[in-house]
Scaffold this active site. Structure first.
Site, PDB file in Angstrom:
ATOM      1  N   ASN A  25       0.830  -1.212   0.000  1.00 47.32           N
ATOM      2  CA  ASN A  25       0.000   0.000   0.000  1.00 47.32           C
ATOM      3  C   ASN A  25       0.863   1.260   0.000  1.00 47.32           C
ATOM      4  OD1 ASN A  25      -2.328  -1.542   0.053  1.00 47.32           O
ATOM      5  ND2 ASN A  25      -2.764  -1.189   2.209  1.00 47.32           N
ATOM      6  N   ARG A  78     -10.899  -4.107 -14.127  1.00 49.98           N
ATOM      7  CA  ARG A  78      -9.785  -4.987 -13.786  1.00 49.98           C
ATOM      8  C   ARG A  78     -10.289  -6.416 -13.892  1.00 49.98           C
ATOM      9  NH1 ARG A  78      -6.162  -1.455 -11.107  1.00 49.98           N
ATOM     10  NH2 ARG A  78      -7.182   0.158  -9.852  1.00 49.98           N
ATOM     11  N   ARG A 113      -5.443   2.122 -13.044  1.00 50.40           N
ATOM     12  CA  ARG A 113      -4.078   2.315 -12.560  1.00 50.40           C
ATOM     13  C   ARG A 113      -3.418   1.009 -12.135  1.00 50.40           C
ATOM     14  NH1 ARG A 113      -4.494   6.341  -8.428  1.00 50.40           N
ATOM     15  NH2 ARG A 113      -4.249   7.958 -10.017  1.00 50.40           N
ATOM     16  N   HIS A 140     -15.442   3.144 -14.671  1.00 57.47           N
ATOM     17  CA  HIS A 140     -15.260   2.357 -13.456  1.00 57.47           C
ATOM     18  C   HIS A 140     -16.491   1.511 -13.151  1.00 57.47           C
ATOM     19  CE1 HIS A 140     -14.696   2.020  -8.919  1.00 57.47           C
ATOM     20  NE2 HIS A 140     -13.538   1.600  -9.384  1.00 57.47           N
ATOM     21  N   TYR A 195     -12.394  -9.830  -1.775  1.00 56.11           N
ATOM     22  CA  TYR A 195     -13.106  -8.574  -1.544  1.00 56.11           C
ATOM     23  C   TYR A 195     -14.569  -8.851  -1.262  1.00 56.11           C
ATOM     24  CZ  TYR A 195      -9.178  -6.200  -3.980  1.00 56.11           C
ATOM     25  OH  TYR A 195      -7.958  -5.729  -4.375  1.00 56.11           O
ATOM     26  N   ARG A 240     -14.394   2.208   4.765  1.00 55.39           N
ATOM     27  CA  ARG A 240     -13.207   1.375   4.973  1.00 55.39           C
ATOM     28  C   ARG A 240     -11.922   2.185   5.030  1.00 55.39           C
ATOM     29  NH1 ARG A 240     -11.728  -1.339  -0.127  1.00 55.39           N
ATOM     30  NH2 ARG A 240     -10.250   0.377  -0.318  1.00 55.39           N
TER      31      ARG A 240
END
Length: 714
Positions: A57, A404, A434, A464, A497, A593
């Protein structure tokens, strides 16, 4: 109780004191990630995983956010963030907050995790700790597998300072000729194409019969202790490890790019070497002369240098998750097939796509289907939806957005099969996702070669949205089936996720998605949608209107309540509207989050706002927006956070969920999350977070554990 119409006269809701800094809030999120590595309740190998995630991260944070702030400073921009800080002030605050966190991470790894790993038979050793026999083995491994890959690069008047790749780990080596007193500098790159850790031959169990599951050393130590092979005849005076991070955000003028695909491919070539260095990681033992030379060559100041005790680049610890030691990991969990899909989800029952009673389309026709990942299987629901659409002779067209996707995607294979069978297939592949640009280019080109109509995103916007549209002939009619989700069409992340998806054949949703895909693939000035909230068209206005409707209910003496779950809350206009709602008496519960720039529990401004963050086994990724609406509950799910980029600079879709049973399911999920006392953290008004813990006589409630349990009982 202060009325809304008065609050703006008394309090300026855009005042910087009511906003938390975006970058510092993100660091607080990563602190919560690090806490999972420090928490005694976390299984041992999961601790390594969270420490690796913390480091990964940070890499992205420096490559994007810190790089952007440094660019602003270099350009002498003084525009302040909503919390009132200049770019330079933000950089200084980041360093002040981050350096102790990094020190804590590495100290914990060296002093706590390594001994704990060793007690369980996992030995991450230093070269000085291994036996002579093991050193000889390591030398053999070096000669056979490592030495041929290495390229030492001298630095002198005839050899300029080498261009070094982003995130590369390197050895700065000082050598000296036998008959000279002059020290010469060379750089040796630690190859990232080889495993970071070299395993040594297994030893028999120790005297106290503790097993030895793995024993080895970092590859850079094997290189460092065999440098004489790279510099024959020279005296190795000393060596020092360093690692650098570059600005890796793509920059290109989309409006001027004749070919978006070509423009991105050209920028990707620059990412590894072209961006300016924004961070240099070194070990404290590096002498000042070497440190100053590196800083000068990379145009850095002491401010950009991070001293690291011990192992550099802890994100490579993730490789230890491959060890076959289930007792040191979270208990295994397998997603279940959604109950309504179980009756046909067997190979023998779905082989014939003409069998209407056993198709996923017949299930969706009965009523909408809500799927919750990773608790419910992505492959048995979303992938099966696309797979059956590809096989079904009555399906005429499939349209999807891919932001993605995984390396070996079943969805991509299904889309190719659909095109090869003569169906109309259109896919928007977002090339600007990205750090997934290269992967997306590969899949886009493969899709295109299969006859699929591929659109490479929109100029000026990132697509997106997570949407799929299937057009199917049913008798004399045409029916549209849709999937609208919160997460990517990626089978790997669907296991890690938490995400939601709605499968429906509601006519208005089908019509809306048709309009949306026409906007994505053609030319359109669509300004309204029947059901969908779409960015950048109407989502911001609709969300603000929904919040203001709760204000009106409250002013009329009715119950008013908003519950919103998202990844990040940054947008100042949305935050100010939430402040208005709180001041009017609306109860607001936020589950955010990551970044949260809203400051809760501020007198007269946000007294009725509570914010929690849940960090656990799964990455909380779903977006849910619930409005009480005077008892007529309205719930939405979709791809957008409450951030300026989601509302203004991305194509996003949020859908209402209207089936009463599904509305109740979503309300139940939100309540389970809000009641978490194991992995929930409460945001304080100063921007810090306090983790909840069960009271003495209270049962521990982990929302994710409870949802896993409930799913398997369904």
């Amino acid at each position: 109780m202060t009325k809304t119409k008065d609050i703006n006269k008394v309090i300026n809701l855009s005042d910087s004191q009511y906003y938390l800094n975006r970058e510092l809030s993100w660091l607080e999120f990563n602190r919560r990630v690090l806490h999972e590595a420090l928490d005694r309740r976390t299984p041992l190998l999961e601790k390594l995983k969270f420490s690796a995630i913390f480091s990964s991260n940070l890499d992205e944070f420096f490559m994007v956010r810190v790089a952007l702030l440094k660019e602003q400073v270099n350009a002498q921009l003084s525009q302040r963030s909503p919390d009132g800080r200049t770019p330079q002030q933000q950089l200084e605050a980041i360093a002040q907050q981050l350096r102790p966190m990094v020190q804590e991470q590495h100290r914990h790894f060296q002093q706590v995790l390594c001994p704990e790993l060793a007690s369980h038979g996992i030995h991450i050793l230093n070269y000085t700790d291994i036996t002579l026999e093991e050193r000889n083995y390591l030398k053999q491994q070096f000669q056979q597998k490592i030495f041929p890959v290495l390229t030492p690069l001298a630095v002198d008047p005839s050899h300029p300072f080498p261009l070094m790749a982003n995130l590369s780990l390197n050895l700065a080596v000082l050598v000296q000729a036998p008959n000279s007193t002059e020290e010469k500098f060379a750089r040796v790159k630690v190859p990232n194409i080889l495993p970071r850790f070299i395993s040594l031959p297994q030893k028999s169990p120790t005297d106290n019969n503790k097993p030895n599951h793995w024993r080895g050393v970092p590859i850079e130590q094997a290189i460092a202790h065999n440098l004489e092979a790279l510099f024959p005849g020279m005296i190795i005076k000393e060596y020092h490890l360093f690692r650098l991070t570059r600005d890796a955000d793509l920059e290109f003028a989309e409006q001027e790019a004749d070919d978006l695909l070509l423009a991105i491919q050209q920028e990707l070539r620059k990412r590894h070497f072209g961006g300016s260095v924004v961070r240099l990681e070194i070990q404290p033992s590096m002498p000042s002369s070497v440190r100053q030379m590196l800083m000068a060559e990379m145009e850095l100041s002491d401010f950009d240098v991070y001293e690291i005790e011990g192992l550099l680049n802890l994100k490579d610890l993730m490789s230890f998750m491959a060890l076959p030691l289930p007792e040191l990991k979270d208990p295994p969990f397998s997603a279940v097939i959604p109950p309504r899909l179980r009756h046909f989800h067997q190979p023998s029952k779905i082989a014939n796509p003409d069998d209407e009673e056993k198709s996923i389309f017949s299930v969706i026709e009965q009523k909408d289907l809500l799927v919750h990942h990773p608790y419910e299987s992505f492959s048995a629901s979303v992938e099966e939806f696309i797979a059956q659409a590809a096989r079904d002779p009555d399906v005429l067209a499939i349209k999807m957005t891919l932001y993605r996707t995984s390396g070996d995607s079943e969805i991509v294979h299904s889309l190719i099969a659909a095109a090869e069978s003569g169906k109309q297939v259109a896919v928007l592949v977002e090339l600007k996702a990205r750090f997934d640009e290269e992967n997306n280019i590969t899949w886009a080109q493969k899709l295109e070669k299969s006859g699929i109509h591929v659109v490479y995103g929109l100029v000026g916007l990132k697509t997106h949205t997570k949407t799929a549209l299937v057009v199917r002939k049913q008798g004399e009619n045409i029916r549209r089936y849709v999937h609208i989700g919160t997460g990517n069409y990626n089978s790997k992340t669907a296991k890690l996720y938490t995400d939601l998806g709605l499968l429906s054949c509601r006519e208005e949703l089908g019509a809306d998605l048709t309009d949306l895909f026409n906007y994505l693939t053609g030319y359109s000035c669509q300004s309204s949608y029947r059901k969908l909230l779409v960015s950048p068209v109407n989502m911001r206005d609709r969300m603000i209107a929904l919040i203001k409707r709760e204000i009106e209910h409250c002013k009329n003496g009715n119950k008013a309540h908003i519950i919103a779950k998202m990844n990040s809350l940054v947008d100042p206009q949305i935050i100010a509207t939430l402040y208005e709602a709180s001041s009017a008496g609306v109860e607001i519960d936020l589950i955010v989050r990551g970044i949260c720039c809203l400051r809760p529990q501020v007198p007269q401004v946000s007294e009725n706002i509570r914010v929690i963050s849940i960090v656990g086994r799964f990455l909380e990724h779903s977006r849910i927006f619930h409005f009480h609406n005077n008892g007529k509950n309205e719930v939405f799910i979709g791809s957008a956070d409450w951030m300026p980029r989601n509302l203004d600079r991305r194509v996003e879709a949020v859908t209402p969920v209207e089936e009463p049973e599904l509305v109740q399911n979503l309300q139940n999920i939100l309540q389970i999350l809000l009641q978490d006392n194991r992995q929930a953290w409460e945001l304080q008004s100063d921007g810090s977070y306090i983790q909840r813990h069960p009271d003495k006589n209270e049962t521990e409630r982990s929302a994710q554990a409870l949802l896993m349990q409930m799913t398997h009982q369904s």
